[in-house]
Design an enzyme around this catalytic site. Structure first.
Site, PDB file in Angstrom:
ATOM      1  N   ASP A 191      30.805  54.307  52.453  1.00  0.00           N
ATOM      2  CA  ASP A 191      30.899  54.081  53.879  1.00  0.00           C
ATOM      3  C   ASP A 191      29.711  54.828  54.489  1.00  0.00           C
ATOM      4  O   ASP A 191      29.148  55.736  53.866  1.00  0.00           O
ATOM      5  CB  ASP A 191      32.243  54.643  54.379  1.00  0.00           C
ATOM      6  CG  ASP A 191      32.328  54.615  55.874  1.00  0.00           C
ATOM      7  OD1 ASP A 191      32.092  53.546  56.459  1.00  0.00           O
ATOM      8  OD2 ASP A 191      32.611  55.669  56.481  1.00  0.00           O
ATOM      9  N   ASP A 246      29.171  55.729  58.431  1.00  0.00           N
ATOM     10  CA  ASP A 246      29.494  56.668  59.522  1.00  0.00           C
ATOM     11  C   ASP A 246      30.520  57.698  59.048  1.00  0.00           C
ATOM     12  O   ASP A 246      31.651  57.336  58.702  1.00  0.00           O
ATOM     13  CB  ASP A 246      30.105  55.911  60.715  1.00  0.00           C
ATOM     14  CG  ASP A 246      29.138  54.916  61.341  1.00  0.00           C
ATOM     15  OD1 ASP A 246      27.961  55.246  61.481  1.00  0.00           O
ATOM     16  OD2 ASP A 246      29.588  53.803  61.704  1.00  0.00           O
ATOM     17  N   GLY A 272      36.393  53.532  60.813  1.00  0.00           N
ATOM     18  CA  GLY A 272      36.382  52.349  59.957  1.00  0.00           C
ATOM     19  C   GLY A 272      36.754  51.062  60.660  1.00  0.00           C
ATOM     20  O   GLY A 272      36.586  49.972  60.118  1.00  0.00           O
ATOM     21  N   ASP A 299      35.631  58.057  54.692  1.00  0.00           N
ATOM     22  CA  ASP A 299      36.262  59.090  55.535  1.00  0.00           C
ATOM     23  C   ASP A 299      37.370  58.484  56.401  1.00  0.00           C
ATOM     24  O   ASP A 299      37.956  59.198  57.221  1.00  0.00           O
ATOM     25  CB  ASP A 299      35.223  59.772  56.452  1.00  0.00           C
ATOM     26  CG  ASP A 299      34.763  58.853  57.567  1.00  0.00           C
ATOM     27  OD1 ASP A 299      34.577  57.646  57.316  1.00  0.00           O
ATOM     28  OD2 ASP A 299      34.603  59.339  58.704  1.00  0.00           O
TER      29      ASP A 299
HETATM   30  C1  BG6 Z   1      32.525  52.195  61.572  1.00  0.00           C
HETATM   31  C2  BG6 Z   1      33.035  53.366  62.378  1.00  0.00           C
HETATM   32  O1  BG6 Z   1      31.660  52.643  60.588  1.00  0.00           O
HETATM   33  O2  BG6 Z   1      31.839  51.276  62.424  1.00  0.00           O
HETATM   34  C3  BG6 Z   1      33.888  52.872  63.533  1.00  0.00           C
HETATM   35  O3  BG6 Z   1      33.805  54.215  61.550  1.00  0.00           O
HETATM   36  C4  BG6 Z   1      33.080  51.887  64.382  1.00  0.00           C
HETATM   37  O4  BG6 Z   1      34.299  53.985  64.301  1.00  0.00           O
HETATM   38  C5  BG6 Z   1      32.615  50.750  63.496  1.00  0.00           C
HETATM   39  O5  BG6 Z   1      33.886  51.395  65.443  1.00  0.00           O
HETATM   40  C6  BG6 Z   1      31.760  49.726  64.261  1.00  0.00           C
HETATM   41  O6  BG6 Z   1      30.544  50.339  64.614  1.00  0.00           O
HETATM   42  P1  BG6 Z   1      29.449  49.700  65.544  1.00  0.00           P
HETATM   43  O7  BG6 Z   1      28.217  50.554  65.254  1.00  0.00           O
HETATM   44  O8  BG6 Z   1      29.252  48.281  65.097  1.00  0.00           O
HETATM   45  O9  BG6 Z   1      29.913  49.792  66.936  1.00  0.00           O
HETATM   46 MG    MG Z   2      33.417  56.204  58.243  1.00  0.00          MG
END
Ligand code: BG6
Ligand code: MG
Length: 213
Positions: free
Chosen positions: A10, A12, A47, A171
């Site tokens: 993953d 973020d 996620g 995470d």
């Molecule tokens: C995930 C994060 O990786 O990406 C989430 O854990 C987030 O919190 C999701 O909402 C979507 O991210 P983005 O960058 O497309 O807004």
């Molecule tokens: Mg994550």
């Protein structure tokens, strides 16, 4: 010790601390709208896709928003979030994470990203990992966000590996569930360290060297 042929990370909250920037950008939006939002609610967004995250936040508002209003709010959050991402540099990639990735690669593992984010390409570029991974599957390429297994099945396929030969590092609790539903083993860190579905519970990213080395 298991020998995995592939490791799917993953992004973020695992490779870099963009989870903090997500939190701050959602918090700014929630504060502006007068909606209660805190770290505990934020853990439920890990996620989860951008629009599903917004739905979770708005469910505490007691108000109904139209789809057009929701699109505007999601854009506002994303623009704020991307301003933080634009400040990132390769210094935001910790030596521990980079050293561990290099170690795993040298020991013969194929490495992939499996992220729900539509900003994954931008983040990898900012932290100097553009082109580093053997496969990158992100929110732009999938139809079903975690806990659906699509992102990890797709990443394993792109690595040319069976899911059972891959370890997912996550995470998010929904990310661990997605990994297990895909047929992969899972290693939980941070909030997902408490998951009973995870085979490994990592206190530090570098512990992957013992799990996979
Ligand atoms: C995930 C994060 O990786 O990406 C989430 O854990 C987030 O919190 C999701 O909402 C979507 O991210 P983005 O960058 O497309 O807004
Ligand atoms: Mg994550």
């Amino acid at each position: 010790m298991e020998k995995y042929q592939g490791i799917i990370f993953d992004l973020d909250g695992v490779i870099c601390h963009t989870d903090r920037y997500h939190y701050l950008a959602w918090k700014a939006l929630a504060d502006r709208l007068g909606i209660c939002f805190n770290e505990k609610i934020n853990n439920r967004l890990r996620g989860v896709s951008r629009m599903e995250s917004l739905e979770i936040i708005l469910s505490n508002s007691g108000q109904i928003y139209t789809d057009t209003e929701k699109d505007k709010l999601a854009n506002e959050k994303n623009e704020n979030y991307r301003r933080s991402l634009a400040q990132m540099t390769p210094e935001n990639l910790s030596p521990e994470v980079k050293g561990t990735l290099d170690f795993l690669r040298k020991s013969g593992c194929r490495l992939a990203i499996g992220s729900s984010s539509k900003n994954a390409g931008f983040i990898l570029e900012r932290i100097g990992l553009n082109g580093y991974f053997d496969a990158v599957v992100d929110g732009n390429q999938i139809s079903h966000a975690k806990p659906d297994p699509e992102v990890f099945r797709c990443a394993a396929r792109r690595l040319g590996l069976a899911p059972e030969n891959c370890l997912v590092v996550e995470d998010a609790l929904v990310g661990i569930e997605a990994a297990v539903r895909a047929g992969c083993d899972a290693a939980g860190m941070g909030d997902a360290r408490k998951s009973s579905l995870a085979k490994y519970h990592l206190a530090a990213f570098s512990e992957l060297k013992e799990v996979c080395g």
